[in-house]
Design a protein around this motif. Structure first.
Motif, PDB file in Angstrom:
ATOM      1  N   ASN A 144       0.827  -1.208   0.000  1.00 42.84           N
ATOM      2  CA  ASN A 144       0.000   0.000   0.000  1.00 42.84           C
ATOM      3  C   ASN A 144       0.864   1.262   0.000  1.00 42.84           C
ATOM      4  N   GLY A 145       2.098   1.121  -0.467  1.00 43.14           N
ATOM      5  CA  GLY A 145       2.957   2.288  -0.621  1.00 43.14           C
ATOM      6  C   GLY A 145       2.379   3.282  -1.613  1.00 43.14           C
ATOM      7  N   GLN A 164      -5.498  -5.343  -1.780  1.00 43.82           N
ATOM      8  CA  GLN A 164      -6.962  -5.383  -1.793  1.00 43.82           C
ATOM      9  C   GLN A 164      -7.584  -4.893  -0.483  1.00 43.82           C
ATOM     10  N   ASP A 165      -6.893  -5.057   0.637  1.00 45.32           N
ATOM     11  CA  ASP A 165      -7.448  -4.625   1.907  1.00 45.32           C
ATOM     12  C   ASP A 165      -7.516  -3.104   2.020  1.00 45.32           C
ATOM     13  N   THR A 181      -5.766  -4.624  -7.907  1.00 45.18           N
ATOM     14  CA  THR A 181      -5.372  -5.323  -6.678  1.00 45.18           C
ATOM     15  C   THR A 181      -4.690  -6.659  -6.963  1.00 45.18           C
ATOM     16  N   SER A 182      -4.417  -6.954  -8.227  1.00 35.85           N
ATOM     17  CA  SER A 182      -3.859  -8.269  -8.536  1.00 35.85           C
ATOM     18  C   SER A 182      -2.574  -8.223  -9.351  1.00 35.85           C
ATOM     19  N   VAL A 183      -2.314  -7.154 -10.081  1.00 45.42           N
ATOM     20  CA  VAL A 183      -1.124  -7.076 -10.919  1.00 45.42           C
ATOM     21  C   VAL A 183      -0.402  -5.763 -10.653  1.00 45.42           C
ATOM     22  N   PHE A 184       0.789  -5.635 -11.195  1.00 46.36           N
ATOM     23  CA  PHE A 184       1.486  -4.358 -11.080  1.00 46.36           C
ATOM     24  C   PHE A 184       1.015  -3.436 -12.199  1.00 46.36           C
ATOM     25  N   SER A 194       0.700  -4.688  -5.714  1.00 44.94           N
ATOM     26  CA  SER A 194      -0.178  -4.917  -4.570  1.00 44.94           C
ATOM     27  C   SER A 194       0.337  -5.959  -3.587  1.00 44.94           C
ATOM     28  N   GLY A 195       1.432  -6.633  -3.900  1.00 42.06           N
ATOM     29  CA  GLY A 195       1.948  -7.660  -3.003  1.00 42.06           C
ATOM     30  C   GLY A 195       3.237  -8.254  -3.527  1.00 42.06           C
TER      31      GLY A 195
END
Length: 355
Positions: A144-145, A164-165, A181-184, A194-195
Motif C-alpha cells: 500500500n505504498g 486489496q485490503d 489489486t492483482s497485478v502491477f 499490490s503484493g
C-alpha cells in the motif's frame, strides 16, 4: 564419452543458458566503472512487508551481480528514529530518516508498505515523492505504498495498484483513480504493485525496460525460476519449462541430455530416442533454442560443471569426468573459452566469496 567438435564455436554462451551463467562470465571482468552507482532509496514504513521489500531489494542486488558493473547502491530509510519495524516484528536499522534521502533523476524511490501500515499523511515523505516526480525519477509503491504516492498529489496516470485490503480507503480518498489489486501497473516512471508476487513481476519488468531482456531473465533465473508451472518437472531448464511453443520432442531431448551428462548421447541417438530424424532435431533446436543440439549439450554440460566446481569438493578431474569430457586438459580449455577463467580460478573465487 562424447568429445566436443573442435570446430564448434565455444567462445561464449550462445543459447539462453548465457543468462544462467551471466554472473559467472561477467565475474571475470573488472567491476570498477568510473560511473558511480545509482541510488535506490527504500522508504520502510512501520509494519512494512518484509516479503515485498526482500523481493524488490533482491532483484536489484542480483542485477548488480549479473551486470558488468554494479548499477544500484541500495539504501534504507525510516519515517523516524533510523529504524523500521517489519510486518513479521523484525526491527531493521536503516541508513537514515526520510529527510536524509538523496534524489536525482537516475535514482529510484521505493515506498514499502504493509498490511498493518498506518495510512496517514506524511508531509516529509510527500515532499520527497514530489521531488522525485519533478526530476522524472523512478517511483515505486509496494503493497500500500501507492497510498502515499497518491497522497503526494503527483501525476499518477489513470491506474495504480494497491493491496486489496486498502481498496476501500483508496476509493474514498482518491475517487478518480482506477485501482488494481492483482497485478502491477506502470504509468511512465511510476510503478506500483499490490503484493510480493506482483512485486517480482514489476521488478523484472523494470529491469527489462531499463536494461534489456537478457538481464531480467538472468535475474529471474536466480530468484524466480521456481515459479514455472510446466508439467516437465524433471527438467531443470526453466526457460524450456515456461515456453509452451517449444515442441515436446525438444523438451524430451533436453531431459535426455540432463540425464546423460557423464556419458553424453550422440545427436543421432537423441534423435532416435525422441522419434525424429537428425535433420529434424537440428532444425528444431536452431529454430526454438537458437543453437544446434550439440552446442546446447555442450553449454549445459559446462553449466553443470560450473555448479559442481562451486558447490562440491570434487576435484577438477572428477568434475571433467562427471560432465562427459575425455580429458581434464580439454575440459579446462573448453571451460576457459566459455567462462573466461579456468576451473581452478572459479573454485578459488567461489571459496574466497564464502569466507
Amino acid at each position: 564419452m562424447l568429445e566436443a567438435n573442435n570446430k564448434l564455436d565455444t567462445s561464449h554462451f550462445q543459447s539462453h543458458l548465457k543468462r544462467t551463467n551471466l554472473a559467472f562470465t561477467n565475474s571475470t571482468l573488472t567491476k570498477n566503472s568510473s560511473t558511480p552507482p545509482r541510488r535506490a532509496n527504500f522508504v520502510l514504513l512501520d509494519h512494512f512487508s518484509m516479503s515485498c521489500f526482500s523481493v524488490a531489494l533482491d532483484t536489484l542486488v542480483t542485477l548488480n551481480m549479473v551486470h558488468d558493473n554494479p548499477i544500484y547502491e541500495c539504501k534504507t530509510y525510516s519515517l523516524h528514529d533510523q529504524k523500521a519495524l517489519s510486518d513479521v516484528s523484525i526491527s531493521l536499522a536503516t541508513d537514515g530518516n526520510i529527510q536524509d534521502i538523496e534524489i536525482s533523476k537516475d535514482s529510484i524511490l521505493v515506498i514499502c508498505g504493509g498490511f498493518r501500515s498506518a495510512l496517514k499523511p506524511e508531509p516529509l515523505l510527500n515532499k520527497k515523492i514530489a521531488k522525485a516526480a519533478q526530476l522524472n525519477a523512478t517511483i515505486m509503491g509496494l503493497w500500500n505504498g501507492s497510498f502515499y504516492i497518491a497522497d503526494s498529489r503527483i501525476q499518477t496516470g489513470n491506474t495504480i495498484s494497491i493491496h486489496q485490503d486498502n481498496k476501500a480507503i483508496m476509493e474514498e480518498r482518491f475517487p478518480a483513480l482506477s485501482l488494481s489489486t492483482s497485478v502491477f501497473t506502470e504509468e511512465g516512471t511510476l510503478l506500483t504493485c499490490s503484493g510480493p508476487n506482483s512485486a517480482l513481476d514489476m521488478m523484472l519488468h523494470f529491469i527489462t525496460t531499463s536494461y534489456g531482456t537478457d538481464y531480467s531473465q538472468a535475474v529471474a533465473e536466480v530468484i524466480g525460476s521456481d515459479r514455472s508451472t510446466s508439467t516437465h518437472t524433471k527438467i531443470t531448464n526453466h526457460f524450456l519449462m515456461s515456453e509452451p511453443h517449444i515442441p515436446d520432442c525438444i523438451k524430451e531431448a533436453v531431459l535426455l541430455m540432463e540425464s546423460n551428462i557423464e556419458d553424453p548421447l550422440s545427436i543421432d541417438e537423441l534423435a532416435q530416442l525422441v522419434g525424429i530424424s537428425r535433420r529434424q532435431i537440428e532444425r528444431l533446436f536452431k529454430s526454438n533454442v537458437g543453437v544446434t543440439p550439440a552446442r546446447y549439450y555442450m553449454e549445459h554440460r559446462l553449466t553443470h560443471a560450473r555448479q559442481l566446481i562451486q558447490q562440491s569438493n570434487l576435484s577438477i578431474f572428477e568434475v571433467s569426468v562427471a560432465c562427459g569430457f575425455v580429458s581434464s586438459a580439454h575440459f579446462s580449455r573448453t571451460y576457459h573459452r566459455f567462462f573466461g577463467k579456468s576451473p581452478i580460478d572459479t573454485r578459488r573465487t567461489s571459496q574466497a566469496s564464502q569466507n
